[in-house]
Design a protein around this motif. Structure first.
Motif, mmCIF file in Angstrom:
data_model
loop_
_atom_site.group_PDB
_atom_site.id
_atom_site.type_symbol
_atom_site.label_atom_id
_atom_site.label_comp_id
_atom_site.label_asym_id
_atom_site.label_seq_id
_atom_site.Cartn_x
_atom_site.Cartn_y
_atom_site.Cartn_z
ATOM 1 N N ARG A 1 10.893 -12.724 -2.674
ATOM 2 C CA ARG A 1 10.056 -11.670 -3.221
ATOM 3 C C ARG A 1 9.790 -10.704 -2.078
ATOM 4 N NH1 ARG A 1 4.747 -13.420 -6.140
ATOM 5 N NH2 ARG A 1 4.689 -11.195 -6.519
ATOM 6 N N THR A 2 9.617 -9.435 -2.413
ATOM 7 C CA THR A 2 9.380 -8.421 -1.385
ATOM 8 C C THR A 2 8.139 -7.634 -1.758
ATOM 9 O OG1 THR A 2 11.739 -8.283 -0.889
ATOM 10 C CG2 THR A 2 10.366 -6.444 -0.171
ATOM 11 N N PHE A 3 7.190 -7.596 -0.837
ATOM 12 C CA PHE A 3 5.951 -6.849 -1.009
ATOM 13 C C PHE A 3 6.027 -5.620 -0.112
ATOM 14 C CE2 PHE A 3 5.105 -11.183 -2.170
ATOM 15 C CZ PHE A 3 4.301 -11.074 -3.292
ATOM 16 N N LEU B 1 -8.647 -5.380 5.195
ATOM 17 C CA LEU B 1 -8.415 -4.790 3.877
ATOM 18 C C LEU B 1 -7.001 -5.083 3.373
ATOM 19 C CD1 LEU B 1 -9.283 -2.967 1.494
ATOM 20 C CD2 LEU B 1 -8.411 -1.037 2.835
ATOM 21 N N ILE B 2 -5.988 -4.819 4.197
ATOM 22 C CA ILE B 2 -4.625 -5.025 3.701
ATOM 23 C C ILE B 2 -4.311 -6.514 3.530
ATOM 24 C CG2 ILE B 2 -3.816 -2.788 4.553
ATOM 25 C CD1 ILE B 2 -2.203 -4.345 6.714
ATOM 26 N N THR B 3 -4.931 -7.365 4.320
ATOM 27 C CA THR B 3 -4.761 -8.812 4.148
ATOM 28 C C THR B 3 -5.313 -9.231 2.799
ATOM 29 O OG1 THR B 3 -4.839 -9.256 6.527
ATOM 30 C CG2 THR B 3 -5.393 -11.094 5.063
ATOM 31 N N TRP B 4 -6.496 -8.765 2.460
ATOM 32 C CA TRP B 4 -7.124 -9.093 1.179
ATOM 33 C C TRP B 4 -6.242 -8.629 0.026
ATOM 34 C CZ3 TRP B 4 -9.205 -5.676 -2.551
ATOM 35 C CH2 TRP B 4 -9.900 -6.314 -3.579
ATOM 36 N N ILE B 5 -5.706 -7.406 0.117
ATOM 37 C CA ILE B 5 -4.860 -6.867 -0.940
ATOM 38 C C ILE B 5 -3.572 -7.690 -1.076
ATOM 39 C CG2 ILE B 5 -3.432 -4.868 -1.584
ATOM 40 C CD1 ILE B 5 -5.769 -3.123 -0.427
ATOM 41 N N LEU B 6 -2.955 -8.045 0.038
ATOM 42 C CA LEU B 6 -1.728 -8.831 -0.025
ATOM 43 C C LEU B 6 -1.998 -10.212 -0.619
ATOM 44 C CD1 LEU B 6 1.262 -9.280 0.530
ATOM 45 C CD2 LEU B 6 0.658 -9.887 2.887
ATOM 46 N N LYS B 7 -3.031 -10.890 -0.161
ATOM 47 C CA LYS B 7 -3.336 -12.236 -0.664
ATOM 48 C C LYS B 7 -3.598 -12.203 -2.168
ATOM 49 C CE LYS B 7 -5.064 -14.555 3.450
ATOM 50 N NZ LYS B 7 -6.178 -15.262 4.074
ATOM 51 N N LYS B 8 -4.263 -11.176 -2.628
ATOM 52 C CA LYS B 8 -4.550 -11.016 -4.061
ATOM 53 C C LYS B 8 -3.259 -10.912 -4.867
ATOM 54 C CE LYS B 8 -6.332 -7.077 -5.346
ATOM 55 N NZ LYS B 8 -7.146 -5.926 -5.691
ATOM 56 N N ASN B 9 -2.234 -10.312 -4.283
ATOM 57 C CA ASN B 9 -0.968 -10.106 -4.986
ATOM 58 C C ASN B 9 0.022 -11.257 -4.830
ATOM 59 O OD1 ASN B 9 -0.617 -7.242 -6.276
ATOM 60 N ND2 ASN B 9 -1.945 -7.018 -4.494
ATOM 61 N N SER C 1 11.979 -8.316 -8.278
ATOM 62 C CA SER C 1 11.466 -9.128 -7.163
ATOM 63 C C SER C 1 10.635 -8.315 -6.165
ATOM 64 C CB SER C 1 12.623 -9.817 -6.437
ATOM 65 O OG SER C 1 13.471 -8.857 -5.843
ATOM 66 N N PHE C 2 10.469 -7.023 -6.405
ATOM 67 C CA PHE C 2 9.683 -6.165 -5.517
ATOM 68 C C PHE C 2 8.296 -5.914 -6.107
ATOM 69 C CE2 PHE C 2 12.487 -3.745 -2.355
ATOM 70 C CZ PHE C 2 13.411 -4.771 -2.269
ATOM 71 N N THR C 3 7.284 -5.951 -5.251
ATOM 72 C CA THR C 3 5.917 -5.596 -5.625
ATOM 73 C C THR C 3 5.460 -4.491 -4.686
ATOM 74 O OG1 THR C 3 5.440 -7.843 -6.372
ATOM 75 C CG2 THR C 3 3.546 -6.436 -5.867
ATOM 76 N N TYR C 4 5.078 -3.371 -5.261
ATOM 77 C CA TYR C 4 4.598 -2.238 -4.471
ATOM 78 C C TYR C 4 3.089 -2.363 -4.319
ATOM 79 C CZ TYR C 4 3.804 2.573 -3.005
ATOM 80 O OH TYR C 4 3.442 3.697 -2.295
ATOM 81 N N LEU C 5 2.608 -2.297 -3.099
ATOM 82 C CA LEU C 5 1.176 -2.400 -2.810
ATOM 83 C C LEU C 5 0.660 -1.023 -2.388
ATOM 84 C CD1 LEU C 5 1.280 -5.765 -0.822
ATOM 85 C CD2 LEU C 5 0.740 -5.421 -3.244
#
Length: 190
Positions: A108-110, A180-188, A146-150
């Motif tokens: 998967r790619t974020f 902030l970006i850690t929280w957003i990534l973990k949520k996704n 397989s891509f998730t755009y944050l």
């Protein structure tokens, strides 16, 4: 040990059941925002590797084929290229950018949006270019399952630049920015 026994033991140790019970392995790839991200501290529940490099541009990523094979690829890239781009160049650049990310072969790619900037010496209108490029990259990410755009641009933005709370120099993230970006990534990821 015979080849057949080696294959049998290796195959058992690497079965899909074992892999499904583990948290995903995270491979962080990109520019100085990645290189400076203390991923081991921010993601203690995951196995991580940080392949960030200060000054990285798309050409750097193009040389990293299969660097995220079988892992979750976490990408922050583009801020070192945007100052050389015009509106007319955005689609061509986005195609190159997406091709490079696809070649990493992440399970998967974020893909983080390119962050807003308020760096001394930035050309006027640079954040307009960044927003336009982010919209194109987001569009392209939606076409790849397989891509998730944050999209963190607006989370980090203040007064058409990066919020000083999240950056110490108008370009690089502060501790609060990384939180902030850690929280957003973990949520996704979950």
């Amino acid at each position: 040990m015979s080849f057949a026994l080696t294959v049998l033991l290796f195959g058992t140790a690497c079965s899909n059941d074992d892999e499904e019970n583990k948290d995903p392995f995270l491979t962080f790839i990109g520019d100085s925002e990645v290189a400076r991200w203390d991923v081991k501290s921010f993601f203690p529940e995951y196995q991580t590797v940080n392949k960030g490099r200060s000054g990285a541009v798309v050409a750097h990523i193009e040389k990293m084929k299969n660097a995220a094979h079988g892992t979750y690829a976490i990408i922050i890239l583009g801020t070192n290229n945007v100052h050389t781009l015009t509106t007319e160049m955005l689609y061509e650049y986005a195609d190159r950018y997406m091709a490079a990310l696809a070649e990493l072969n992440g399970k998967r790619t974020f893909v983080f949006s390119i962050f807003p900037r308020s760096f001394a010496g930035d050309a006027p209108g640079l954040n307009t270019i960044i927003k336009e490029l982010n919209a194109i990259i987001k569009e392209k990410c939606l076409l790849i399952p397989s891509f998730t755009y944050l999209d963190v641009y607006h989370e980090l933005e203040k007064d058409d630049g990066i919020n000083p709370e999240y950056s110490y120099d108008g370009l690089h993230l502060s501790k609060q920015g990384y939180e902030l970006i850690t929280w957003i990534l973990k949520k996704n990821i979950k």
